[in-house]
Every structure is written in structure tokens, then in C-alpha cells.
Design a protein around this motif. Structure first.
Motif, mmCIF file in Angstrom:
data_model
loop_
_atom_site.group_PDB
_atom_site.id
_atom_site.type_symbol
_atom_site.label_atom_id
_atom_site.label_comp_id
_atom_site.label_asym_id
_atom_site.label_seq_id
_atom_site.Cartn_x
_atom_site.Cartn_y
_atom_site.Cartn_z
ATOM 1 N N LEU A 182 36.552 -1.422 71.000
ATOM 2 C CA LEU A 182 37.392 -2.342 70.719
ATOM 3 C C LEU A 182 37.322 -2.459 69.371
ATOM 4 N N LEU A 183 36.486 -2.120 68.533
ATOM 5 C CA LEU A 183 36.628 -2.564 67.771
ATOM 6 C C LEU A 183 37.548 -1.842 66.847
ATOM 7 N N GLU A 184 37.240 -0.248 66.620
ATOM 8 C CA GLU A 184 38.248 0.449 66.253
ATOM 9 C C GLU A 184 39.765 -0.547 66.428
ATOM 10 N N ALA A 185 39.909 -0.820 67.904
ATOM 11 C CA ALA A 185 41.113 -1.539 68.454
ATOM 12 C C ALA A 185 41.680 -2.800 67.095
ATOM 13 N N ALA A 235 28.221 4.318 77.656
ATOM 14 C CA ALA A 235 29.704 3.961 77.399
ATOM 15 C C ALA A 235 29.968 3.099 77.152
ATOM 16 N N VAL A 236 30.447 2.347 78.484
ATOM 17 C CA VAL A 236 30.666 1.035 78.423
ATOM 18 C C VAL A 236 30.672 0.248 77.287
ATOM 19 N N ASN A 237 28.745 0.045 77.534
ATOM 20 C CA ASN A 237 28.544 -1.175 76.070
ATOM 21 C C ASN A 237 28.635 -0.558 74.328
ATOM 22 N N ALA A 238 27.650 0.645 74.218
ATOM 23 C CA ALA A 238 28.102 1.238 73.129
ATOM 24 C C ALA A 238 29.691 1.383 72.935
ATOM 25 N N GLY A 239 30.181 2.877 73.503
ATOM 26 C CA GLY A 239 31.398 3.221 73.527
ATOM 27 C C GLY A 239 32.564 2.266 73.657
ATOM 28 N N GLY A 240 32.357 1.331 74.111
ATOM 29 C CA GLY A 240 33.467 0.146 74.391
ATOM 30 C C GLY A 240 33.556 -0.584 73.735
ATOM 31 N N THR A 241 32.379 -0.859 72.690
ATOM 32 C CA THR A 241 32.106 -1.550 71.328
ATOM 33 C C THR A 241 33.476 -0.589 70.032
ATOM 34 N N CYS A 277 36.939 0.731 77.384
ATOM 35 C CA CYS A 277 37.290 2.598 76.434
ATOM 36 C C CYS A 277 38.309 2.875 76.468
ATOM 37 N N HIS A 278 39.007 2.533 76.996
ATOM 38 C CA HIS A 278 40.651 3.160 76.393
ATOM 39 C C HIS A 278 41.136 2.447 75.430
ATOM 40 N N ALA A 328 32.552 -7.731 77.681
ATOM 41 C CA ALA A 328 32.711 -6.344 78.924
ATOM 42 C C ALA A 328 31.598 -5.501 78.191
ATOM 43 N N ALA A 329 31.334 -5.433 79.642
ATOM 44 C CA ALA A 329 30.269 -4.447 79.363
ATOM 45 C C ALA A 329 29.145 -3.747 80.954
ATOM 46 N N ARG A 330 28.632 -3.459 80.890
ATOM 47 C CA ARG A 330 27.509 -3.113 82.413
ATOM 48 C C ARG A 330 26.424 -3.864 81.676
ATOM 49 N N SER A 331 26.076 -4.772 82.697
ATOM 50 C CA SER A 331 25.413 -6.018 82.417
ATOM 51 C C SER A 331 23.857 -5.825 83.413
#
Ligand code: A2R
Length: 320
Positions: free
Chosen positions: A100-103, A91-97, A53-54, A74-77
Motif C-alpha cells: 500500500l505505501l509503495e503504491a 504476508a497480508v499485515n506486513a507485506g500488504g502495508t 498485496c497486489h 485491510a488485514a488478517r485480524s
């Protein structure tokens, strides 16, 4: 070919890293600093600590690693955890995606990317809709399913709006050696290994045995993921599944059959789940047409390997 794996220290991440390094590929990945086994992975795999998420951290890592391929695991599975902490899962599963894709858009725009969705996103389905194809609308019932439906939409957005080469794998259940015992097959296998070794006197505790799920061996799953990276069409979603439904009760019986002694079974209401989906079984026709993939490992062997892996863990503990 250099592959960057988020969630590399997780269950699938470790199998994927092993599969790719065995093929002679270069592998790097991201694991939570506070997560389990951040050092995990076969020799030669570079594991970086960080939170997906960072965005800044992920972007810097992608700049450093310069991957040709990215697999986002990476996810809360856990569905059960998502019911306890819906926001954390979302936050992790949607926000983390998104992160990652912004990065990736900034630091690795030419990389082929695979985002992992979930069959939990289908929600409650009627018998006549089975086996599910990718065209079935998503009607998720759990925070986990909702977060994965959102992650898919995020992936498709970055394909459409930013031109990234993103493919989505919609994963059904999978299991095998190394899975955490919070998942049902691994839970049963661990309990049987403990009872067999005389470490547990009570019977095997089980929840609802009627739910029917489509299970794959994790080693078949990682093979599908790599093929999807190579041959999947950007902006497309592919079921990754076996096409067969097994009830949890059938899985229990297969595992009990491998035990060295008769195993009594006890109902444990705490192991049931109120928001559960009764049956999930998918069609892998689209995946097969795109990649030639078919499931290779029968569930009986997967469960035997899983039980043997728990036996090995217990033996190792005993020798300590
Ligand atoms: O929660 P931990 O400490 O076990 O770490 C998990 C990690 N993870 C994260 N990594 C970076 N930033 C985060 N904010 C973050 N939150 C969790 O992702 C774990 O090491 C990894 C996921 O691995 P498992 O929980 O073992 O899941 P599994 O079975 O490998 O599934 C891979 C993918 C996931 O997207 C599932 O939702 C899907 O396949 O079925």
C-alpha cells in the motif's frame, strides 16, 4: 475530501465508511474479491475488489481515486488464525502495508495516511507497566502481534525515507454491531441471542475468562481514526484505547444480564488460547492531547447494541 479505505468491507471498515459518508465525505475502498460482503457499505461508497498485496492493482486504484486520505484497515485480524497460518498473516499485515505505501508513494504522495497497528504488539506486560504508553517497547508473542509490529515499522520507514504523511494508530480491542463471531464479545452475544430465541439448547460455551482487555466501542474507534488523520503528527504512534481493563468474565456477566432467561455456562477448552497475553490496558493520553478525543460510549451500551444486532440478524433469518 476523498478517503480511500482498505479493508472497507470488514467490521471497522463498514463503520468508518458510514461515519465518513454521514459527515458528507466522499469514500472509496478496497475489499478482497473473494472476501465477504464486497458490495458492503452505505450508498455512494465505491468498493473496488482487489488484494492489498497486489501493488500494481493498488497503485492503479489510487491513481484512479486520487484520495486526500487513506486508512489502511485491510488485514488478517484474528490472533487465533495467525497461530494456524503465521505466514498468511505476516504476508497480508506486513507485506500488504509495504504494498500500500509503495503504491501511495507513487500515486498519492500527498495523501494523509493512517496505518492500523495493534496492542497485541506489546506482548506480555507486567502489572506495574500498566496502563501502557506508546513508549513501551514492543515484544509481541503471537504471529499477529509480530505482523502488526512489523506493519508499524514499515509505516515509520515510509515516513522517514519517502516523506509520506503516515500516522500509526495502535488499536486495542474493540467491538460493536457487525463484528464477526470469531471475536469473543460477538461470540458470546451471538450465542446468547440464539439461546434466547430457542435456537440453541446447550449452554453458552466459553474459553478462558481471566484475560483482561481494554475494549472500545467501534464507533469511538472510527472517530479516533478520523481525528488522527486530521490532527495526528506524521511518524507518531497513538494508542487507541479506553484506559480500562475488563476481564472476559465481566463481559460475559454483562451480556448474561441482558438475556431474557437464565443462561448456563459451559467450559469449552477449544476456545482457550495458549499464547495469550494476560492483561492489556492502555493510556490514551497522547491521543487526547493531539486530538481532544475521549471514549464516549460505555461498554455496557456497546454490548447491548451488539446483542440487539445479533437478535436482529436471527429475526431476519427466521423471516426468510
Ligand atoms: O478476510 P476477509 O475476506 O474478511 O477480508 C478482510 C480484508 N482483507 C484483505 N483485503 C485486501 N487484501 C487482502 N489481502 C486482505 N486480507 C484480508 O481486510 C476484511 O474485510 C478486512 C479486515 O476486516 P476485519 O477482519 O473485519 O478486521 P477489523 O476488525 O475491521 O479490523 C480492522 C483493522 C485490522 O487491521 C485489524 O488488524 C486491526 O484493525 O485491529
Amino acid at each position: 475530501m476523498r478517503t480511500f479505505i482498505t479493508g472497507i468491507a470488514g467490521f471497522v471498515g463498514q463503520h468508518l465508511a458510514a461515519h465518513l459518508t454521514a459527515e458528507g465525505e466522499e469514500v472509496a475502498g478496497l475489499a478482497l474479491a473473494a472476501g465477504r460482503r464486497p458490495e458492503a457499505g452505505p450508498a455512494g461508497v465505491r468498493v473496488h475488489e482487489g488484494d492489498v498485496c497486489h501493488g500494481e492493482r493498488v497503485r492503479a486504484l489510487l491513481k484512479e481515486v486520487r484520495p486526500d486520505r487513506i486508512i489502511h484497515l485491510a488485514a488478517r485480524s484474528s490472533v487465533a488464525d495467525s497461530l494456524r497460518d503465521p505466514w498468511g498473516t505476516f504476508a497480508v499485515n506486513a507485506g500488504g502495508t509495504v504494498s500500500l505505501l509503495e503504491a501511495a508513494a507513487a500515486a498519492a504522495p500527498a495523501a494523509r495516511i493512517l496505518v492500523i497497528g495493534s496492542a497485541e504488539a506489546y506482548g506480555e506486560v507486567r502489572e506495574e507497566e500498566l496502563p501502557l504508553t506508546e513508549r513501551r517497547p514492543l515484544e509481541p508473542l503471537t504471529p499477529y502481534g509480530i505482523s502488526k509490529a512489523a506493519a508499524e515499522q514499515v509505516a515509520l520507514f515510509y515516513r522517514r525515507a519517502r516523506g509520506l504523511h503516515v500516522v500509526v494508530a495502535r488499536a486495542f480491542n474493540h467491538t460493536g454491531p457487525g463484528q464477526e463471531p470469531t471475536f469473543v464479545c460477538s461470540d458470546f452475544a451471538r450465542q446468547i441471542a440464539r439461546i434466547d430465541a430457542g435456537r440453541e439448547r446447550a449452554g453458552l460455551r466459553v474459553g478462558d475468562l481471566t484475560a483482561r482487555r481494554d475494549f472500545l466501542d467501534v464507533r469511538d474507534v472510527v472517530r479516533a481514526y478520523v481525528l488522527l488523520l486530521e490532527k495526528g503528527d506524521a511518524g507518531e504512534v497513538y494508542n487507541v484505547c479506553s484506559g480500562k481493563a475488563w476481564s472476559i468474565g465481566e463481559i460475559l456477566e454483562i451480556l448474561r444480564g441482558y438475556a431474557g432467561r437464565p443462561i448456563a455456562v459451559e467450559a469449552d477448552p477449544a476456545r482457550g488460547r495458549s499464547e495469550d497475553v494476560p492483561t492489556l490496558v492502555g493510556s490514551f493520553a497522547k491521543l487526547e492531547a493531539a486530538t481532544g478525543w475521549r471514549p464516549g460510549i460505555p461498554l455496557e451500551r456497546t454490548l447491548k447494541d451488539l446483542l440487539d444486532s445479533w437478535r436482529a440478524v436471527l429475526e431476519k433469518d427466521q423471516r426468510r
